[in-house]
Design a protein around this motif. Structure first.
Motif: not given
Lengths: 263, 309
Positions: A15, A17-19, A21-22
Motif C-alpha cells: 500500500r 509502495y502504491s502511494v 509509485f503514484r
C-alpha cells in the motif's frame, strides 16, 4: 463480468509502495521539466561562486576550499528545498485543489498509509536531488564520488525531516498563501544560518544555540563528515537528532493531517 | 437473495455544532440500487462518506454501521477492496493519459499487470471510451471524464458501487448512457448506492429511494410506493399566481389540494376530470396538466422554498 473477486487487501508495504509509485509516476511524466533542474541548479550556484564570489574568499573554511565547503552543504539544502516544497505546496494542492487524495482514499489505502507514502516519496526525491548535486560536484572535481557516495542517504534523511515538518505545517494551513511564512520565516533563514554558507562558529555566541536547534544544521554536519571521511563520535548526536526529529514530528504530522483526510 | 450489503442503524455525524446526519437508519439489499435524495446540505454526501470510510460517524452515537459485513471504523480496508467510489469531483491525474490513470489505480488493488490490462480494455469498452485510451485528460469532455471516473471505480470489480451525483452537469445523452450502464451493472449483481438531484435518475435506477432533509430521513420506499403513498395522481400546474387568483373563488377548486409558491400554483388531485374541469377556466398556455412525479413528492417532503442552513 470478467476478473476475479478480490477478497484480500494488499499488505502494508504494498500500500505504501502504491502511494509512492503514484507520485513517482506523475513526477516522472514530465522528465524534462522535473528532472533537469536538480542538475542545473547546483551548476548555476557553483558557477556563481567559482567565477565570482570565490575570488573574494581565499581563506580555507574548516580546512576546506570555500567552493568545497559550500558544495557539500548544497548536497542537503537541495533535499531540504525539494521536500519542503513537495510536502507543503504540493500536498496542499493535491489535498484542496486537485482532490487527488479523495480518489486515492477510495482505494484500499488508509490515511496513515497515504501520509507515510508521501513522506517516503519526498525522501526519495531528496535522495535523487542530492545525488544530482553529487554528480555535478564530482564532475567538477569538487568532491570525489567515491568518497561521498553516502551523501544521497543523508539527503534522504534530510528530506524525510523536512517532509515531516512540512506536512505538520500543512495540517495547520487554511490558505495556500500561509506557506510564505514558513518559507520566508523558516526555510530561507535556515539556508543561511545553519552552517551551509559559513560555519556556525562564526555566528554570535548567543545565536549558536538557535542554529543547533534547527534540523538543517545537523544534516550539514553529517554530510560534510560523509564527504570528507571525517567521522567522529559527536556525529552520533546529529544522527540521533535526525532520527528523533523524524519520529516525533512525523508522528504529529500523521496524527494531525489524518484529521484533514478522514473527518 | 435478500442479504443486506449495507445496514445503517441510528448513526449521526456532526461537524462542530452542525448535525449533518441525525439518527439515520436504512438498509441496502444486495443487488439493488439505493438512492439518497435531498436538498443541498441534507447530509447525502456525508452519509456516503461514512459508508466508504472518508468520514467517521460520531463516536458518541450508539448506532452501528455494517458495510459488506464490516464496520468502516475498524475495517476500512476490507470494505475498500470490495467497493468502488465515484466522488462528486472528477479527481483524475491530469498529467497521465486515460489508460495510465486506470493502470495506476489497478496497483492500489494489487491487480497483476496482465489482468489489469484486460480489465481496463473491458471497462473502456463497457463505458464506450475505447478510442480514448491514449488521450490526455484535458482533451476529454466532461461526460468522458465522468465515465472514466466510473471505469476507475470499477477496476476491482466491486460488489458495491457508490456514486455521489454521478451525472450532475452532464448532457442528456451521457446521462442516459450512464444510466444504462448502471442498470447493466445492477443486473450483473452489483449493489449500487447513489446520491442525485435528478428525480428521473432516482426513478429509473432505484429499487429504493430515501429522501433526506436536514440530516434526517423524511421518507423511504420504492419510487412507485413513494408516489402512491405521498402524492395525488395528477397535477395542474398554473404558471403564475395571477392566473390562479382569477379562479380561486370557484367552488370546484375547493375539491383539490392547493400548493402555492411565489412562482406558481399547483393543484393536486387523484381525479384527472376535476383538474380538467378547473383547467377549462384557464386559457391555454396558463397551465399544464400532468401526472404527478417524484419531484412533486420531493418538493412536498422537503418544502418548496430554499432551505438556508
Amino acid at each position: 463480468m470478467s476478473g476475479s473477486d478480490r477478497k484480500m487487501y494488499p499488505p502494508l508495504w504494498r500500500r505504501l509502495y502504491s502511494v509512492w509509485f503514484r507520485h513517482m509516476r506523475v513526477y516522472t511524466k514530465n522528465m524534462a521539466s522535473n528532472g533537469l533542474p536538480p542538475f542545473l541548479e547546483p551548476l548555476i550556484f557553483l558557477a556563481g561562486v567559482g567565477l565570482g564570489l570565490g575570488n573574494y574568499i581565499t581563506e580555507d573554511v574548516e580546512g576546506l576550499k570555500y567552493i568545497e565547503f559550500l558544495g557539500m552543504g548544497l548536497l542537503v539544502t537541495t533535499a531540504m528545498f525539494t521536500s519542503a516544497f513537495e510536502c507543503s505546496f504540493g500536498t496542499f494542492i493535491r489535498l484542496e485543489f486537485h482532490k487527488v487524495y479523495d480518489g486515492m482514499l477510495a482505494a484500499p489505502v488508509t490515511a496513515e498509509n497515504l501520509i507515510v507514502g508521501e513522506m517516503l516519496w519526498a525522501a526519495s526525491k531528496g535522495f535523487f536531488f542530492s545525488l544530482s548535486v553529487l554528480i555535478m560536484l564530482s564532475l567538477f572535481k569538487i568532491v570525489s564520488f567515491g568518497d561521498a557516495y553516502l551523501a544521497p542517504f543523508v539527503g534522504f534523511l534530510t528530506a524525510l525531516m523536512f517532509a515531516s515538518l512540512s506536512l505538520l505545517i500543512t495540517s495547520f494551513v487554511k490558505t495556500i498563501n500561509h506557506f510564505n511564512f514558513y518559507f520566508t520565516g523558516f526555510i530561507s533563514p535556515m539556508f543561511f544560518f545553519s552552517g551551509v554558507v559559513f560555519p556556525i562558529s562564526k555566528l554570535p555566541a548567543k545565536l549558536q544555540p538557535f542554529a543547533e536547534a534547527v534540523p538543517l544544521t545537523h544534516s550539514v554536519r553529517l554530510v560534510r563528515a560523509v564527504c570528507t571521511g571525517n567521522y567522529r563520535w559527536a556525529l552520533g548526536l546529529d544522527l540521533l537528532y535526525i532520527v528523533v526529529f523524524i519520529a516525533v514530528v512525523g508522528f504529529l504530522a500523521v496524527h494531525r493531517l489524518k484529521k484533514r483526510l478522514v473527518y | 437473495m435478500t442479504e443486506n450489503v449495507i445496514t445503517v442503524n441510528n448513526i449521526s455525524k456532526s461537524y462542530g455544532q452542525v448535525r449533518a446526519v441525525n439518527s439515520l437508519s436504512f438498509e441496502v439489499a444486495a443487488g439493488t440500487c439505493f438512492s439518497c435524495l435531498g436538498p443541498n446540505g441534507a447530509g447525502k454526501t456525508t452519509t456516503m462518506k461514512m459508508v466508504y470510510g472518508k468520514c467517521v460517524r460520531d463516536a458518541d452515537c450508539d448506532g452501528t454501521l455494517d458495510v459488506l459485513g464490516y464496520d468502516p471504523r475498524t475495517n476500512e480496508l476490507d470494505i475498500k477492496c470490495r467497493s468502488g467510489v465515484v466522488t462528486q469531483d472528477n479527481n483524475l491525474d491530469e498529467e497521465l493519459n486515460v489508460i495510465q490513470n486506470l493502470m495506476l489505480y489497478s496497483r492500489f488493488y494489487d491487480i497483476p499487470k496482465k489482468e489489469a490490462k484486460k480489465r481496463i480494455a473491458y471497462l473502456l469498452d463497457f463505458l464506450e471510451l475505447p478510442e480514448k485510451s491514449k488521450s490526455k485528460i484535458r482533451e476529454l469532455s466532461g461526460g468522458m471524464k465522468r465515465r472514466l471516473v466510473i471505469a476507475r471505480a470499477l477496476i476491482n470489480n466491486p460488489q458495491l458501487l457508490i456514486l455521489d451525483e454521478p451525472t450532475t452537469g452532464l448532457d442528456p445523452q451521457v446521462r442516459h448512457l450512464i444510466w444504462e450502464k448502471l442498470l447493466q451493472l445492477k443486473e450483473e449483481g452489483t449493489t449500487i448506492l447513489l446520491t442525485t438531484h435528478y428525480m428521473e435518475e432516482a426513478f429509473r435506477l432505484s429499487d429504493t429511494v430515501l429522501i433526506m432533509h436536514l440530516g434526517k430521513k423524511i421518507m423511504q420506499g420504492s419510487p412507485l410506493e413513494l408516489l402512491d403513498d405521498n402524492i395525488e395522481k395528477y397535477v395542474l400546474e398554473i404558471n403564475r399566481p395571477e392566473f390562479f387568483d382569477k379562479i380561486k373563488e370557484n367552488q370546484i377548486v375547493s375539491k383539490v389540494r392547493v400548493n402555492n409558491t411565489n412562482q406558481f400554483t399547483r393543484l393536486f388531485s387523484d381525479k384527472v376530470e376535476t383538474l380538467q374541469a378547473i383547467s377549462q377556466l384557464l386559457k391555454g398556455g396558463e397551465y399544464q396538466l400532468r401526472q404527478a412525479n417524484l419531484e412533486d413528492v420531493f418538493l412536498k417532503a422537503t418544502g418548496d422554498i430554499l432551505n438556508v442552513r
